[in-house]
Design an enzyme around this catalytic site. Sequence first.
Site, short mmCIF file in Angstrom:
data_model
loop_
_atom_site.label_atom_id
_atom_site.label_comp_id
_atom_site.label_asym_id
_atom_site.label_seq_id
_atom_site.Cartn_x
_atom_site.Cartn_y
_atom_site.Cartn_z
N SER A 1 5.16 5.24 -8.68
CA SER A 1 5.42 5.66 -7.29
C SER A 1 6.65 6.57 -7.19
O SER A 1 7.71 6.28 -7.73
CB SER A 1 5.64 4.43 -6.40
OG SER A 1 5.95 4.86 -5.10
N THR B 1 0.88 -0.09 -1.42
CA THR B 1 -0.04 0.78 -2.14
C THR B 1 -1.06 -0.06 -2.91
O THR B 1 -1.14 -1.28 -2.72
CB THR B 1 0.73 1.79 -3.03
OG1 THR B 1 -0.21 2.73 -3.57
CG2 THR B 1 1.49 1.13 -4.17
N LYS C 1 -3.66 -2.74 0.35
CA LYS C 1 -3.69 -2.23 1.73
C LYS C 1 -4.61 -2.99 2.67
O LYS C 1 -4.32 -3.12 3.85
CB LYS C 1 -4.09 -0.74 1.74
CG LYS C 1 -2.96 0.14 1.27
CD LYS C 1 -3.31 1.60 1.36
CE LYS C 1 -2.17 2.40 0.74
NZ LYS C 1 -2.38 3.82 0.74
N ASN D 1 -0.50 0.45 5.46
CA ASN D 1 0.29 1.06 4.38
C ASN D 1 1.78 1.00 4.67
O ASN D 1 2.60 1.36 3.83
CB ASN D 1 -0.14 2.50 4.10
CG ASN D 1 0.47 3.49 5.08
OD1 ASN D 1 0.73 3.15 6.23
ND2 ASN D 1 0.70 4.71 4.64
N ASP E 1 -1.42 6.66 6.69
CA ASP E 1 -2.16 7.50 5.73
C ASP E 1 -3.03 8.54 6.42
O ASP E 1 -3.09 9.70 6.00
CB ASP E 1 -3.07 6.63 4.85
CG ASP E 1 -2.33 5.99 3.68
OD1 ASP E 1 -1.26 6.50 3.29
OD2 ASP E 1 -2.83 4.98 3.16
N GLY F 1 -8.34 1.17 0.89
CA GLY F 1 -7.38 1.29 1.98
C GLY F 1 -7.07 2.73 2.36
O GLY F 1 -7.08 3.09 3.55
N TYR G 1 -0.84 11.97 -7.34
CA TYR G 1 0.28 12.93 -7.27
C TYR G 1 0.13 14.11 -8.23
O TYR G 1 0.33 15.24 -7.85
CB TYR G 1 1.61 12.25 -7.63
CG TYR G 1 2.01 11.04 -6.85
CD1 TYR G 1 1.56 10.80 -5.55
CD2 TYR G 1 2.89 10.11 -7.42
CE1 TYR G 1 1.97 9.69 -4.86
CE2 TYR G 1 3.31 8.99 -6.73
CZ TYR G 1 2.83 8.79 -5.46
OH TYR G 1 3.26 7.67 -4.77
P1 NAP Z 1 -7.72 0.48 -3.01
O1 NAP Z 1 -7.65 -0.01 -1.62
O2 NAP Z 1 -7.55 -0.50 -4.12
O3 NAP Z 1 -9.11 1.27 -3.19
C1 NAP Z 1 -9.48 1.81 -4.43
C2 NAP Z 1 -10.80 2.56 -4.29
O4 NAP Z 1 -11.08 3.21 -5.54
C3 NAP Z 1 -12.00 1.66 -3.99
O5 NAP Z 1 -12.92 2.40 -3.22
C4 NAP Z 1 -12.55 1.36 -5.39
O6 NAP Z 1 -13.96 1.10 -5.38
C5 NAP Z 1 -12.32 2.69 -6.08
N1 NAP Z 1 -12.11 2.52 -7.53
C6 NAP Z 1 -11.16 1.76 -8.14
N2 NAP Z 1 -11.27 1.89 -9.47
C7 NAP Z 1 -12.32 2.73 -9.70
C8 NAP Z 1 -12.93 3.22 -10.88
N3 NAP Z 1 -12.49 2.90 -12.10
N4 NAP Z 1 -13.99 4.06 -10.74
C9 NAP Z 1 -14.46 4.42 -9.52
N5 NAP Z 1 -13.92 3.96 -8.35
C10 NAP Z 1 -12.86 3.12 -8.47
O7 NAP Z 1 -6.60 1.61 -3.28
P2 NAP Z 1 -5.98 2.67 -2.24
O8 NAP Z 1 -4.78 2.09 -1.65
O9 NAP Z 1 -7.08 3.18 -1.39
O10 NAP Z 1 -5.47 3.83 -3.24
C11 NAP Z 1 -6.38 4.61 -3.93
C12 NAP Z 1 -5.67 5.76 -4.67
O11 NAP Z 1 -5.08 6.65 -3.74
C13 NAP Z 1 -4.55 5.31 -5.60
O12 NAP Z 1 -4.61 6.13 -6.75
C14 NAP Z 1 -3.30 5.57 -4.81
O13 NAP Z 1 -2.16 5.79 -5.63
C15 NAP Z 1 -3.70 6.85 -4.08
N6 NAP Z 1 -2.95 7.07 -2.82
C16 NAP Z 1 -2.07 8.11 -2.76
C17 NAP Z 1 -1.38 8.36 -1.58
C18 NAP Z 1 -0.43 9.52 -1.51
O14 NAP Z 1 0.50 9.47 -0.71
N7 NAP Z 1 -0.64 10.55 -2.28
C19 NAP Z 1 -1.57 7.56 -0.45
C20 NAP Z 1 -2.48 6.51 -0.56
C21 NAP Z 1 -3.16 6.28 -1.75
P3 NAP Z 1 -14.58 -0.37 -5.12
O15 NAP Z 1 -14.72 -0.52 -3.63
O16 NAP Z 1 -15.86 -0.32 -5.84
O17 NAP Z 1 -13.59 -1.36 -5.71
#
Ligand code: NAP
Length: 279
Positions: free
Chosen positions: A19, A66, A70, A91, A106, A134, A229
């Site tokens: 992060s 994160t 979420k 978030n 977000d 999330g 990122y």
């Molecule tokens: P989350 O709630 O855990 O959701 C993860 C999502 O990714 C779910 O839809 C999951 O599918 C899918 N997934 C997980 N592993 C996978 C894999 N190996 N192959 C295919 N799909 C997979 O996480 P989140 O909070 O939404 O975050 C998701 C990503 O966004 C992270 O990398 C996070 O760092 C990034 N993010 C970045 C920012 C930013 O400010 N740039 C902000 C928010 C999030 P299932 O439903 O099948 O489990």
Amino acid sequence: MPLETHSRFGVIGDPVDHSLSPRMHNTAFADLGLPYLYLPFHVRAAELSRFVRRMGRTGLGGINVTIPHKTAIVDHMDRLSDEARRIGAVNTVVLSAGRRVGHNTDGRGFILALKSKTGRSPKGESVLIFGAGGAARGIAFALAQAGIRSIVIVNRGLKNGERLAMDLKKQAPHLSCEAFGLGSRSWKGHIGEIGLIIQTTPVGMDGRSSLAIDFNQADRRAVVCDLIYRPTPFLKKAAAHSLKVMGGLPLLLWQGALAFQLWTGRRAPLAAMEAALRS
Ligand code: NAP
């Protein structure tokens, strides 16, 4: 204002080492001369409830949340903002008078990032979103509210994708909304109609893996976003097809600026925060 007795903030996640939020928020506090500290906390799913219950006692005035907490953290809040309730994901937590209030920055952060980085507004766009967690929920709800025309949700687990589609339809009954499993071929036929492609899964965090998508079929006007990122193979592939791309840093900046404002009541020092992310 949550800050009478608290001087610490932080981000919880698993993993959390990657992060950049600590660097960004500590720079923002220093820029405004605020005596606060922002720390990363590695919290596993089994530890979430205990961590959140003890937040106040450990001197925390607020946290960012994160992957993967979420949606799970929603049940541990005393109150939710209207936005967080609609989205079903949090978030940003503000501890206010001993109560934990859950917000979601977000979605609005994504729209502000898109505008500032690409000059594009989502109104009238057809969207393809990978993931239904999330971050995807926050972004999809904000896009629906901003007047997109349609959304195709592609998720590893079809059930979670279908749940997001159903929840979106409740909020925006006229929105065309379809969900597919990642392994299905059916979503691939939509690529040519899409104006905004958003990758919200952690695939590509390792710098090597990528979701399989054929950008040859994409509309030349399409903008391709990845929330990770660092430039991922997915984003590099899109850029190699001369598509406009946006990585995760602009979203990190804007969702963080909105969280900063919730915690401090002060306008976030965007230029200093952006410089911290680029250093
Ligand atoms: P989350 O709630 O855990 O959701 C993860 C999502 O990714 C779910 O839809 C999951 O599918 C899918 N997934 C997980 N592993 C996978 C894999 N190996 N192959 C295919 N799909 C997979 O996480 P989140 O909070 O939404 O975050 C998701 C990503 O966004 C992270 O990398 C996070 O760092 C990034 N993010 C970045 C920012 C930013 O400010 N740039 C902000 C928010 C999030 P299932 O439903 O099948 O489990």
